[in-house]
Write a protein that holds these residues in place. Structure first.
Motif, PDB file in Angstrom:
ATOM      1  N   CYS A  92       0.838  -1.191   0.000  1.00 28.73           N
ATOM      2  CA  CYS A  92       0.000   0.000   0.000  1.00 28.73           C
ATOM      3  C   CYS A  92       0.879   1.249   0.000  1.00 28.73           C
ATOM      4  CB  CYS A  92      -0.896  -0.003   1.235  1.00 28.73           C
ATOM      5  SG  CYS A  92      -2.149   1.288   1.219  1.00 28.73           S
ATOM      6  N   ALA A  93       0.516   2.232  -0.830  1.00 32.25           N
ATOM      7  CA  ALA A  93       1.334   3.440  -0.973  1.00 32.25           C
ATOM      8  C   ALA A  93       1.240   4.364   0.231  1.00 32.25           C
ATOM      9  CB  ALA A  93       0.923   4.201  -2.233  1.00 32.25           C
ATOM     10  N   GLY A  94       0.125   4.328   0.957  1.00 28.74           N
ATOM     11  CA  GLY A  94      -0.044   5.212   2.102  1.00 28.74           C
ATOM     12  C   GLY A  94      -1.211   4.778   2.981  1.00 28.74           C
ATOM     13  N   HIS A 116      -7.217   7.888   0.695  1.00 31.23           N
ATOM     14  CA  HIS A 116      -6.247   8.419   1.662  1.00 31.23           C
ATOM     15  C   HIS A 116      -6.712   9.738   2.281  1.00 31.23           C
ATOM     16  CE1 HIS A 116      -3.380   5.413   0.220  1.00 31.23           C
ATOM     17  NE2 HIS A 116      -3.779   5.735  -1.001  1.00 31.23           N
ATOM     18  N   GLY A 117      -7.917  10.179   1.940  1.00 25.59           N
ATOM     19  CA  GLY A 117      -8.420  11.440   2.458  1.00 25.59           C
ATOM     20  C   GLY A 117      -7.950  12.618   1.624  1.00 25.59           C
ATOM     21  N   THR A 122      -5.488   5.941  -4.380  1.00 23.70           N
ATOM     22  CA  THR A 122      -4.601   5.073  -5.163  1.00 23.70           C
ATOM     23  C   THR A 122      -5.347   3.801  -5.529  1.00 23.70           C
ATOM     24  OG1 THR A 122      -3.651   4.133  -3.127  1.00 23.70           O
ATOM     25  CG2 THR A 122      -2.457   5.946  -4.160  1.00 23.70           C
ATOM     26  N   ARG A 123      -5.032   3.251  -6.717  1.00 26.52           N
ATOM     27  CA  ARG A 123      -5.684   2.036  -7.203  1.00 26.52           C
ATOM     28  C   ARG A 123      -4.625   1.032  -7.618  1.00 26.52           C
ATOM     29  NH1 ARG A 123     -10.864   3.793 -10.807  1.00 26.52           N
ATOM     30  NH2 ARG A 123     -10.297   1.835 -11.801  1.00 26.52           N
ATOM     31  N   GLU A 166      -6.559  12.458  -7.997  1.00 27.00           N
ATOM     32  CA  GLU A 166      -6.755  13.633  -7.152  1.00 27.00           C
ATOM     33  C   GLU A 166      -8.120  14.217  -7.476  1.00 27.00           C
ATOM     34  OE1 GLU A 166      -4.440  17.773  -5.930  1.00 27.00           O
ATOM     35  OE2 GLU A 166      -3.872  16.704  -7.747  1.00 27.00           O
ATOM     36  N   ASN A 167      -9.011  14.187  -6.494  1.00 27.99           N
ATOM     37  CA  ASN A 167     -10.383  14.671  -6.685  1.00 27.99           C
ATOM     38  C   ASN A 167     -11.054  13.999  -7.879  1.00 27.99           C
ATOM     39  OD1 ASN A 167     -10.203  16.465  -4.474  1.00 27.99           O
ATOM     40  ND2 ASN A 167      -9.140  17.956  -5.766  1.00 27.99           N
TER      41      ASN A 167
END
Length: 537
Positions: A92-94, A116-117, A122-123, A166-167
């Motif tokens: 997982c990236a984060g 991630h909020g 991420t996918r 992003e968004n």
């Protein structure tokens, strides 16, 4: 290959996180130059918000438009198209929450989405459906989300497709990671062994240099011209934090100087005061150089003045030059205006007989770009895409001057083939990118290209099975041969090859195995076949 037309407008400043700022005057370092260590502000956080889910050394296909009809607009980065990657862990990236975990999809196999909020997502596609996390599960950075599964849908082999949003809008993962990481995410990771750098010294010895897992740099050289290599030894100070393959240059005195990307996103240098002397302690090069994202390209002029060129974490290219031989470097400066694309990886720099310098770099939308000085020592012009039909570039450029003075640019494509363009005349226009050699479809990483004394060009690249393959012109300017495996008894090699012309005009090739051991192979005679691969040092 098709022309990519997905425009991205870079920001006007040199770094999104206010790095590469001009700093104070620096202390001198003979032969290397350098400065005092720069202040690492909060933008250099000790822990990154995001990390890559898989080794960057295995990237196969980049983000952007490509000549691949089933999915021409590639919305992520693909890692490791290879049977050997089946079952490899995906991390997982984060930190975040799993918001989607689909066990079977006709296009993506098993895929997982992590929120991630703050609108950041991420996918992870093409994983084994039997090992997916549950929706609503909290996951942490570095946690194993699953394992690469079998080929599915439009995929041509086991791999990981990593996508960042992003968004709700997919953006290039390289840009995403640089923008939100909280620390520089190097082009070449410290977790994978680095390629070896090789150079023929003024005394006719081949010397090899390689970064190690602990962030140090080691070197070895032949005891006698054409002889065996001596044991490896530490270069410069211990554990300076160097990563990636270093760049090594030789001065007119025979002294060597080397430069390397550091884990802090700076360029470090170490050099000999005279030929054969010990290397100095590593020092940071240039003022304001703390936003570097790729290894350096280096040029040395006839007066032994050194210039370095790097890509930055904002997708621009920066350079720094000594005011005189052996003097401290000045401030890093952005070179050339950008419009519609970002730059990445290790650039290539070449000086024409007129003294004008040309820079080449791989763009994040999978093309090749160039910036040229308006006159020797003058400013660089705007970056422009070179060649036509150049979409689908998947490697750093390999640039060489042909025997008749024309510049040729070569790269590996996202279909695993080798492609190139050449000027019509010295200083003339580039034509269309064309495939060179047969359509092998399995080449990976970055090529190494040499100009043989005969005037023919020979290229080498690593294939997905870990072999080093070669293709060359039969005559200067002629067609390239089919790609053949170089040497016998080859181990599985995991780094880009480095080829050079030995003093006796034979070709030697160097690469590295997964355990960090440097291997080499050379021709028994000029134009002859390659012998067995051996361990060096």
């Amino acid at each position: 290959m098709s022309e990519n037309i997905d425009p991205i407008t870079p920001t006007s400043d040199l770094s999104r996180r206010n790095v590469l700022l001009a700093g104070s005057a620096a202390a001198a370092l003979a032969m290397v130059g350098g400065n005092l260590a720069l202040d690492r502000t909060a933008s250099r956080a000790a822990t990154a918000r995001f990390v890559w889910p898989f080794p960057l050394s295995t990237v196969y296909a980049e983000f952007g438009w490509r000549n691949y009809p089933p999915a021409p607009n590639h919305l992520g980065i693909d890692f490791s198209y290879s049977p050997a990657s089946l079952g490899a862990a995906v991390r997982c990236a984060g930190d975040g929450i799993v918001t989607h975990a689909e066990s079977h999809n006709k296009h993506y196999n098993c895929w997982v989405r992590v929120d991630h909020g703050g609108g950041l997502v991420t996918r992870y596609h093409m994983m084994n459906p039997l090992q997916a996390p549950a929706v609503g599960q909290a996951v942490s950075q570095g946690q194993i989300l699953g394992y690469i599964g079998a080929a599915w849908g439009t995929g041509s082999g086991p791999h990981l497709h990593f996508q960042t949003e992003e968004n709700g809008v997919p953006i290039n993962p390289r840009v995403f990671m640089s923008k939100y990481a909280g620390t520089v995410v190097p082009t070449e990771p410290t977790t994978a062994p680095a390629s070896a750098e090789a150079i023929v010294t003024s005394s006719g010895l081949i010397a090899l240099y390689q970064t190690t897992a602990d962030g140090s740099l080691r070197g070895t050289n032949q005891a006698t011209p054409g002889g065996s290599f001596q044991p490896w030894s530490l270069i410069g100070s211990a554990q300076p934090g160097v990563i990636a393959r270093p760049s090594v240059v030789q001065m007119s005195t025979g002294a060597l100087t080397m430069y390397s990307l550091s884990s802090a996103g700076t360029i470090l240098g170490s050099g000999q005061s005279t030929a054969g002397a010990a290397f100095s302690a590593w020092t940071t090069i240039g003022d304001g150089g703390s936003g570097v994202s790729g290894p350096p390209a280096v040029l040395v002029d006839a007066q032994d003045v050194v210039s370095l060129y790097v890509t930055t974490d904002s997708g621009t290219l920066a350079g720094v030059t000594q005011p005189a031989a052996g003097a401290p470097f000045g401030s890093w400066q952005q070179l050339g205006a950008l419009s519609g694309f970002f730059l990445q990886g290790r650039p290539a720099a070449i000086r024409r007989p007129s003294g004008v310098i040309e820079l080449y770099a791989h763009t994040t939308d999978n093309r090749m770009a160039r910036s040229v000085q308006t006159a020797p020592g003058a400013t660089f012009g705007p970056w422009q895409i070179v060649g036509t039909g150049g979409g689908g570039i998947a490697s750093n450029p390999a640039v060489i001057t042909t025997a008749d003075g024309r510049i040729s640019v070569y790269a590996i494509t996202d279909h695993g083939n080798f492609s190139g363009i050449t000027e019509s005349t010295p200083g003339g226009a580039f034509g269309a990118w064309s495939q060179l050699g047969d359509a092998i479809g399995t080449l990976r990483g970055n090529p190494s290209v040499v100009l043989h004394p005969s005037g023919s060009i020979v290229a080498y690249a690593r294939d997905e099975a870990g072999n080093i393959r070669g293709s060359g012109q039969g005559t200067p300017g002629g067609s390239f041969s089919a790609w053949g495996i170089m040497g016998t008894g080859s181990p599985r090699l995991v780094t880009d090859p480095l080829a050079l012309i030995a003093p006796n005009n034979t070709i030697a090739i160097y690469s590295t195995t997964a355990d960090g051991v440097v291997r080499g192979v050379s021709q028994a005679s000029v134009g002859g076949s390659f012998g067995p691969w051996g361990t060096l040092g």
